[in-house]
Design a protein around this motif. Structure first.
Motif, PDB file in Angstrom:
ATOM      1  N   GLU A 110       0.821  -1.209   0.000  1.00 14.72           N
ATOM      2  CA  GLU A 110       0.000   0.000   0.000  1.00 14.72           C
ATOM      3  C   GLU A 110       0.856   1.260   0.000  1.00 14.72           C
ATOM      4  O   GLU A 110       0.452   2.290  -0.544  1.00 14.72           O
ATOM      5  CB  GLU A 110      -0.932   0.020   1.220  1.00 14.72           C
ATOM      6  CG  GLU A 110      -2.085  -0.951   1.141  1.00 14.72           C
ATOM      7  CD  GLU A 110      -1.713  -2.319   1.682  1.00 14.72           C
ATOM      8  OE1 GLU A 110      -0.496  -2.623   1.746  1.00 14.72           O
ATOM      9  OE2 GLU A 110      -2.625  -3.094   2.031  1.00 14.72           O
ATOM     10  N   THR A 111       2.027   1.179   0.630  1.00 12.02           N
ATOM     11  CA  THR A 111       2.838   2.392   0.736  1.00 12.02           C
ATOM     12  C   THR A 111       3.219   2.948  -0.634  1.00 12.02           C
ATOM     13  O   THR A 111       2.948   4.123  -0.919  1.00 12.02           O
ATOM     14  CB  THR A 111       4.080   2.116   1.593  1.00 12.02           C
ATOM     15  OG1 THR A 111       3.666   1.529   2.804  1.00 12.02           O
ATOM     16  CG2 THR A 111       4.839   3.387   1.859  1.00 12.02           C
ATOM     17  N   LEU A 114       0.172   4.366  -2.338  1.00 16.73           N
ATOM     18  CA  LEU A 114      -0.257   5.652  -1.793  1.00 16.73           C
ATOM     19  C   LEU A 114       0.663   6.774  -2.245  1.00 16.73           C
ATOM     20  O   LEU A 114       0.223   7.892  -2.513  1.00 16.73           O
ATOM     21  CB  LEU A 114      -0.288   5.586  -0.265  1.00 16.73           C
ATOM     22  CG  LEU A 114      -1.502   4.846   0.299  1.00 16.73           C
ATOM     23  CD1 LEU A 114      -1.288   4.515   1.768  1.00 16.73           C
ATOM     24  CD2 LEU A 114      -2.751   5.704   0.134  1.00 16.73           C
ATOM     25  N   LEU A 143      -4.940  13.304   1.403  1.00 14.70           N
ATOM     26  CA  LEU A 143      -5.485  12.068   1.963  1.00 14.70           C
ATOM     27  C   LEU A 143      -4.468  10.946   1.900  1.00 14.70           C
ATOM     28  O   LEU A 143      -4.273  10.201   2.860  1.00 14.70           O
ATOM     29  CB  LEU A 143      -6.767  11.683   1.220  1.00 14.70           C
ATOM     30  CG  LEU A 143      -7.989  12.505   1.629  1.00 14.70           C
ATOM     31  CD1 LEU A 143      -9.160  12.230   0.704  1.00 14.70           C
ATOM     32  CD2 LEU A 143      -8.372  12.195   3.071  1.00 14.70           C
ATOM     33  N   TYR A 146      -1.895  11.588   4.621  1.00 11.42           N
ATOM     34  CA  TYR A 146      -2.349  11.244   5.982  1.00 11.42           C
ATOM     35  C   TYR A 146      -2.140   9.764   6.248  1.00 11.42           C
ATOM     36  O   TYR A 146      -1.656   9.362   7.305  1.00 11.42           O
ATOM     37  CB  TYR A 146      -3.846  11.549   6.175  1.00 11.42           C
ATOM     38  CG  TYR A 146      -4.280  12.976   5.926  1.00 11.42           C
ATOM     39  CD1 TYR A 146      -3.468  14.038   6.285  1.00 11.42           C
ATOM     40  CD2 TYR A 146      -5.516  13.256   5.354  1.00 11.42           C
ATOM     41  CE1 TYR A 146      -3.882  15.344   6.056  1.00 11.42           C
ATOM     42  CE2 TYR A 146      -5.937  14.547   5.132  1.00 11.42           C
ATOM     43  CZ  TYR A 146      -5.110  15.596   5.475  1.00 11.42           C
ATOM     44  OH  TYR A 146      -5.515  16.867   5.257  1.00 11.42           O
ATOM     45  N   VAL A 147      -2.544   8.957   5.275  1.00 12.31           N
ATOM     46  CA  VAL A 147      -2.439   7.508   5.483  1.00 12.31           C
ATOM     47  C   VAL A 147      -0.979   7.090   5.543  1.00 12.31           C
ATOM     48  O   VAL A 147      -0.584   6.243   6.354  1.00 12.31           O
ATOM     49  CB  VAL A 147      -3.183   6.758   4.362  1.00 12.31           C
ATOM     50  CG1 VAL A 147      -3.159   5.269   4.630  1.00 12.31           C
ATOM     51  CG2 VAL A 147      -4.604   7.264   4.246  1.00 12.31           C
ATOM     52  N   ALA A 150       0.488   7.346   8.820  1.00 11.42           N
ATOM     53  CA  ALA A 150      -0.009   6.376   9.797  1.00 11.42           C
ATOM     54  C   ALA A 150       0.315   4.938   9.426  1.00 11.42           C
ATOM     55  O   ALA A 150      -0.146   4.017  10.092  1.00 11.42           O
ATOM     56  CB  ALA A 150      -1.523   6.543   9.947  1.00 11.42           C
ATOM     57  N   MET A 151       1.117   4.729   8.371  1.00 11.32           N
ATOM     58  CA  MET A 151       1.302   3.356   7.884  1.00 11.32           C
ATOM     59  C   MET A 151       1.922   2.429   8.916  1.00 11.32           C
ATOM     60  O   MET A 151       1.649   1.238   8.924  1.00 11.32           O
ATOM     61  CB  MET A 151       2.181   3.358   6.625  1.00 11.32           C
ATOM     62  CG  MET A 151       1.431   3.557   5.328  1.00 11.32           C
ATOM     63  SD  MET A 151      -0.024   2.546   5.169  1.00 11.32           S
ATOM     64  CE  MET A 151       0.644   1.150   4.303  1.00 11.32           C
ATOM     65  N   ARG A 153       1.504   0.981  11.880  1.00 13.81           N
ATOM     66  CA  ARG A 153       0.328   1.003  12.743  1.00 13.81           C
ATOM     67  C   ARG A 153       0.660   0.736  14.192  1.00 13.81           C
ATOM     68  O   ARG A 153      -0.089   1.075  15.079  1.00 13.81           O
ATOM     69  CB  ARG A 153      -0.697  -0.006  12.240  1.00 13.81           C
ATOM     70  CG  ARG A 153      -1.481   0.549  11.086  1.00 13.81           C
ATOM     71  CD  ARG A 153      -2.495  -0.433  10.629  1.00 13.81           C
ATOM     72  NE  ARG A 153      -1.870  -1.693  10.229  1.00 13.81           N
ATOM     73  CZ  ARG A 153      -2.534  -2.703   9.738  1.00 13.81           C
ATOM     74  NH1 ARG A 153      -3.831  -2.632   9.612  1.00 13.81           N
ATOM     75  NH2 ARG A 153      -1.913  -3.809   9.387  1.00 13.81           N
ATOM     76  N   ALA A 162      -0.263  11.245  12.738  1.00 18.33           N
ATOM     77  CA  ALA A 162      -1.267  11.142  11.681  1.00 18.33           C
ATOM     78  C   ALA A 162      -2.557  11.828  12.087  1.00 18.33           C
ATOM     79  O   ALA A 162      -3.177  12.544  11.287  1.00 18.33           O
ATOM     80  CB  ALA A 162      -1.510   9.670  11.352  1.00 18.33           C
ATOM     81  N   PHE A 166      -4.027  14.900  10.217  1.00 19.27           N
ATOM     82  CA  PHE A 166      -5.343  14.785   9.591  1.00 19.27           C
ATOM     83  C   PHE A 166      -6.274  15.896  10.079  1.00 19.27           C
ATOM     84  O   PHE A 166      -6.933  16.569   9.278  1.00 19.27           O
ATOM     85  CB  PHE A 166      -5.947  13.415   9.905  1.00 19.27           C
ATOM     86  CG  PHE A 166      -7.329  13.257   9.354  1.00 19.27           C
ATOM     87  CD1 PHE A 166      -7.540  13.166   7.982  1.00 19.27           C
ATOM     88  CD2 PHE A 166      -8.438  13.222  10.186  1.00 19.27           C
ATOM     89  CE1 PHE A 166      -8.808  13.042   7.457  1.00 19.27           C
ATOM     90  CE2 PHE A 166      -9.713  13.096   9.671  1.00 19.27           C
ATOM     91  CZ  PHE A 166      -9.898  13.011   8.305  1.00 19.27           C
TER      92      PHE A 166
END
Lengths: 502, 513
Positions: A110-111, A114, A143, A146-147, A150-151, A153, A162, A166
């Motif tokens: 996902e990184t 994104l 957006l 922001y994610v 926070a990757m 977790r 994050a 946000f």
């Protein structure tokens, strides 16, 4: 201006199409095939996409003369130069985040996806000539970022950063959106060109327009982290994964400045006398606050966060100069700043031990003995941020361009120039505070052994330093490129700037 | 070899040499890695640099132009910067002096630095390139780059290879000098812009149309950058710290008179009218004179030998500035001779202090002493160099001081008298320091080693220069005379010489010109 047909329209947003398709492919690669190496394959796909983006943008720059864009998508040198820069920055960020996440044990597909989505938003911002497109670009970029923050977790610090990012980001977007609505109400247009001509011919509702412009400037100042809207920056930069911090400091900021300049140049030029003093104060305050607060910081990422605020101040000086020279200086500076920031953050990624423990200056101690080339690259990049000639390479000419723009503005900005250099002297204190331990102290044994930095990370650090040095001796090519990249709004000379009050 | 090639080589070779030393060099004994001893390499680099300087000096002939040699190439056409070098007689003499001081200093301090020698000598080599760039630049941007090139390697030389308080001293040095040079950068942009933004050539910039006030502010920015580094009185405190902590070669490189050269070569000719404006000129003269006395008084009470030399050089800089700002040809000539001779003498003093201090592990004067009985060569060198620093006739120090006083007397009689008091004080502190170090027995009775072969050769060269320039400086003065006239008239080498007043002293010029 004729409405282009569908294929012409697609050509105009080709990089954005490529980047978003690349993001989809990256995501798909992340869920297909053998478990082992999934994230790596995804990262490679993202890197390839970013490279394609760079090639496309350079092709547009060097190819046939650019056709005029539409009223909502620009097709000028400014767009393509910055698109190339942002795609290159994204490519570097893909490599750095992969190395960093792998070391932390949280590498995911996902990184990179994104990062590509953020890049789509950023490149849209370089092209946007319509407030809807502006908003689209800003939201897409924000957006995704922001994610990205926070990757990790399991990291409480990243989560805190994050949430903070946000909330404040959403807050600033609300300002921007409200401003857009008011400006639309006052001028009846969403297009920068239309707003510009409506404002020039006298707005029907001046109070509404002023409120809209003010709110939009606040929103943009948030995004570029100009004082006094900078308060989120140190905490977010500090808590975010180091590689993401580098991406935010270099590319996200560059994209925000791209749209900042275009909006002020194309839509708000007739109101120059109104917003010029405001930005003047913002620029001076940002330079001083960023540099002075950086002095007291112990954690490297916080030092670089405040330093990035100071650089926002220098870039604002280029915006305030409001001329073709100012736009040239902005593009030149963004290139130099991206190189130096990516190089410095690559070294920090190489030094991180995979935990979210903040790096302090002591972690740099004896870097010269552990990794002589990385130490040199780090010194070059940091000196480049300081704007030192030769040893700091292109950073000097970046400062030169900004000073030149300030002094050549239709109303010369001597005071800003002097504030700029005096606050740069302050920055010498903390930049050398980063270099000194690397060269003048012995290494301290690390609590956790730090594995050898991956080749990609080292390559980015050293490549950035080498390019900084080469452009520092031979800046002509970059100067020419930057001169060709001023937005067309400035092409007519400084006619719009005559209304500035000294 | 054409003069242009020599000029480029003088600037470029030390940079290439720095890379060679860094890549090929090896730390010396105890370093098993392959490569050549970094000191040998550095000696080769500095030696070739000295040869280049000497070849340039003997190959140029006086031509109609004041530039004896020039080189010019495009650099950044977008802003009009050119890679443009040139040597007039003053620059040439400074180049030869600096290029000769470096290899002999290296010989004399052969074993001083033990750790990370390749990096150390690479830094010093880069400093040499910066020095040559400052001396030879004819393009203001090139000058600025060379000026700043001095800073970073010197920061590392002081900070990495210096004493215990070195990182702090190095930071202080960096911040103070950066403050000056960044304000100068604004002035550079301003002048360049006022001249049309198309050229950085000194003479093009001198023709820039600016208001009187703007010219004064710009001159003030240039002078601040140069005077901080000179240093002038309230801005001086970094120098003793940095020189005290720096290794010998770093300390003496900080003492080469680059900044006063830059005032004469860049600041004054660029703003000829503003240079005469009060209160700036008067303030500088007053501070220079105050610096002469202040430096001397601090040197008198200084218990640390290395700091004493540093304060002495602050005092000496005051003499140079007083003579320079008198704007008489004689004064300018005296200032130039002082810059050259102080470069030689102060370097020799730092070397001797380094040799003596290294043997006892301290620079406290009370722990040093008794050199004469155990180390006759060292003692002899010490005595001769001290005499030169005092300005005794028949040493190189004398003629420069004499001409400075003659030149400034007409314009500033009272400050000149005060400056002469400072010279008397110099005799007090230098002689008493010499007496305590050379002749008095100290509590520390460890024997002194005498100069070894390398140190003997180096000190022999310094002593030769001191004596030769002391009794035979006429040719050099003849060479410098036209440059002095230009400085007094605040003219660039290409400008038309146009001055009234007393002529420069050119001994033995009858029939020669």
């Amino acid at each position: 201006m004729n409405a282009p047909n569908v294929s012409g329209m697609l050509m105009l947003i080709l990089p954005e199409v490529v980047l978003s398709v690349g993001a989809m492919i990256t995501l798909l690669l992340g869920v297909s095939g053998a478990d082992a190496g999934r994230s790596h394959r995804a990262a490679m796909a993202a890197l390839a996409t970013a490279v394609v983006g760079v090639v496309l943008a350079i092709g547009m720059l060097t190819g046939a003369p650019l056709a005029p864009g539409t009223t909502f998508i620009a097709n000028d040198g400014f767009r393509w130069t910055l698109t190339a820069l942002l795609c290159a920055g994204t490519g570097a960020a893909v490599v750095l985040t992969e190395a960093y996440d792998r070391r932390a044990g949280v590498a995911r597909a996902e990184t990179p996806a994104l990062l590509l989505l953020a890049a789509t938003g950023m490149t849209l911002l370089t092209a946007a000539r319509d407030l809807m497109v502006v908003f689209l670009g800003i939201e897409l970029m924000s957006l995704a970022t922001y994610v990205l923050v926070a990757m990790h977790r399991t990291s409480a610090r990243a989560a805190e950063a994050a949430v903070k990012y946000f909330l404040l980001g959403a807050f600033s977007t609300a300002f921007l959106l409200y401003g857009i609505a008011l400006v639309y109400g006052a001028t009846g247009s969403m297009q920068l060109e239309g707003i510009g001509s409506a404002v020039a011919s006298g707005a029907k509702l001046p109070g509404l327009l002023m409120a809209g412009v003010a709110l939009m400037l606040v929103g943009l100042a948030f995004k570029v982290a100009a004082a006094p809207f900078h308060l989120w920056t140190p905490d977010v930069y500090d808590g975010a994964p180091t590689a993401v911090t580098g991406f935010m400091a270099a590319s996200v900021k560059a994209a925000a400045f791209a749209i900042f300049l275009r909006i002020t140049a194309e839509a708000f030029a007739p109101l120059l006398a109104d917003w010029h003093p405001v930005l003047w104060v913002l620029a001076a305050a940002t330079m001083v606050i960023g540099n002075v607060l950086a002095l007291g910081q112990q954690q490297i990422k916080r030092v670089l966060a405040y330093s990035s605020i100071a650089h926002a101040g220098y870039l604002l000086v280029a915006v305030v100069s409001f001329s073709a020279e100012g736009a040239t200086a902005l593009v030149f500076y963004l290139v130099a700043y991206t190189l130096a920031t990516m190089g410095a953050f690559a070294v920090l990624v190489a030094l991180s031990d995979g935990t979210d423990r903040p790096l302090v200056r002591q972690d740099l101690a004896g870097l010269r003995e552990r990794h002589p080339w990385l130490a040199l690259a780090f010194a070059v990049c940091v000196l480049s941020m300081l704007g030192f000639p030769l040893a700091g390479g292109v950073g000097f000419f970046a400062k030169w361009q900004v000073l030149q723009a300030a002094l050549q503005a239709s109303v010369p900005q001597q005071t800003l120039a002097i504030v700029l250099v005096l606050s740069s002297v302050v920055s010498g204190g903390y930049y050398l505070g980063l270099i000194a331990p690397a060269f003048m102290q012995s290494p301290v044994p690390a609590a956790r052994p730090i594995p050898a930095p991956p080749t990609g990370v080292r390559a980015i650090a050293i490549a950035c330093a080498v390019v900084v040095l080469v452009l520092g001796v031979l800046p002509s090519s970059l100067t020419r490129l930057a001169q060709r990249s001023a937005p067309s709004a400035f092409a007519g000379g400084p006619t719009v700037a005559t209304t500035i009050q000294p | 070899m054409s003069a242009a090639v020599l000029l480029v080589a003088l600037v470029a070779w030390p940079l290439i040499g720095a890379a060679l030393i860094a890549v090929l060099g090896r730390s010396g004994e105890g370093d098993s890695s392959s490569g050549i001893d970094a000191r040998t390499l550095a000696l080769g680099v500095f030696g070739l640099e000295a040869v280049l300087a000497i070849v340039l000096a003997v190959s140029v002939h006086a031509t109609g132009s004041a530039w004896l040699a020039t080189a010019d190439a495009a650099w950044i056409p977008e802003i009009g910067a050119r890679f443009s070098l040139g040597a007039d007689s003053f620059a040439l003499v400074m180049v030869v002096m600096s290029a000769l001081v470096l290899p002999f200093s290296l010989l004399a301090t052969w074993n001083e630095v033990a750790k990370r020698r390749p990096a150390y000598f690479a830094c010093l080599s880069a400093v040499a390139s910066g020095l040559m760039g400052v001396f030879l630049a004819r393009d203001l941007l090139l000058f600025y780059v060379a000026w700043e090139l001095l800073l970073i390697p010197m920061y590392f030389v002081v900070g990495v290879w210096g004493g215990t308080a070195a990182p702090r001293a190095a930071l202080k040095y960096f911040i103070v000098t950066t403050l000056g040079s960044l304000l100068m950068l604004v002035a550079v942009v301003y002048v360049w812009n006022a001249a049309g933004g198309i050229s950085f050539a000194y003479d093009a910039l001198a023709a820039a149309r600016m208001s009187d006030a703007a010219a004064r502010w710009c001159l003030a920015a240039f002078l601040l950058a140069f005077l901080v580094k000179a240093p002038l009185l309230p801005l001086h405190s970094w120098l003793p710290d940095a020189q005290r902590e720096a290794p010998t070669m770093g300390a003496l490189a900080l003492g080469l008179k680059v900044s006063t050269f830059a005032i004469a070569r860049v600041a004054l000719p660029l703003f000829p009218a503003a240079a005469l404006a009060e209160p700036m000129r008067g303030t500088i003269v007053a501070l220079a004179v105050a610096g002469i006395i202040y430096g001397a008084l601090l040197a008198v009470v200084q218990p640390d030998l290395k700091r004493l030399v540093s304060y002495a050089s602050i005092s000496h800089v005051g003499l140079v500035l007083l003579a320079l700002f008198a704007f008489t040809p004689t004064g300018a000539q005296g200032a130039m001779l002082l810059m050259i001779n102080l470069g030689i003498t102060t370097s020799a003093l730092f070397i001797l202090v380094g040799i003596v201090g290294a043997q006892r592990g301290t620079f406290a004067i009370e722990s040093l002493g008794g050199v004469a009985t155990q180390a006759p060569l060292l003692a002899t060198a010490f005595i001769i160099v001290t005499m030169s620093a005092i300005g005794l006739p028949a040493t190189n120090g004398f003629i420069g001081e004499l001409l400075s006083f003659l030149g400034s007397w007409r314009v500033y009689p009272v400050p000149t008298l005060v400056a002469i008091v400072g010279v008397v004080l110099a005799a007090v502190y230098l002689l008493s320091a010499m007496q305590r170090v050379v002749f008095t027995a100290s509590a520390d009775v460890r024997p002194f080693r005498d100069l070894d072969l390398r140190q003997s050769i180096a000190m022999g060269a310094f002593v030769l220069a001191i004596v030769w320039l002391g009794i035979g400086s006429a040719p050099m003065m003849r060479m410098l005379a036209p440059a002095a006239e230009r400085i007094a008239a605040r003219q660039l080498p290409e400008g038309r010489v146009n001055f009234q007043g007393d002529g420069p002293v050119a001994l033995g010029t009858e029939g020669a010109r």
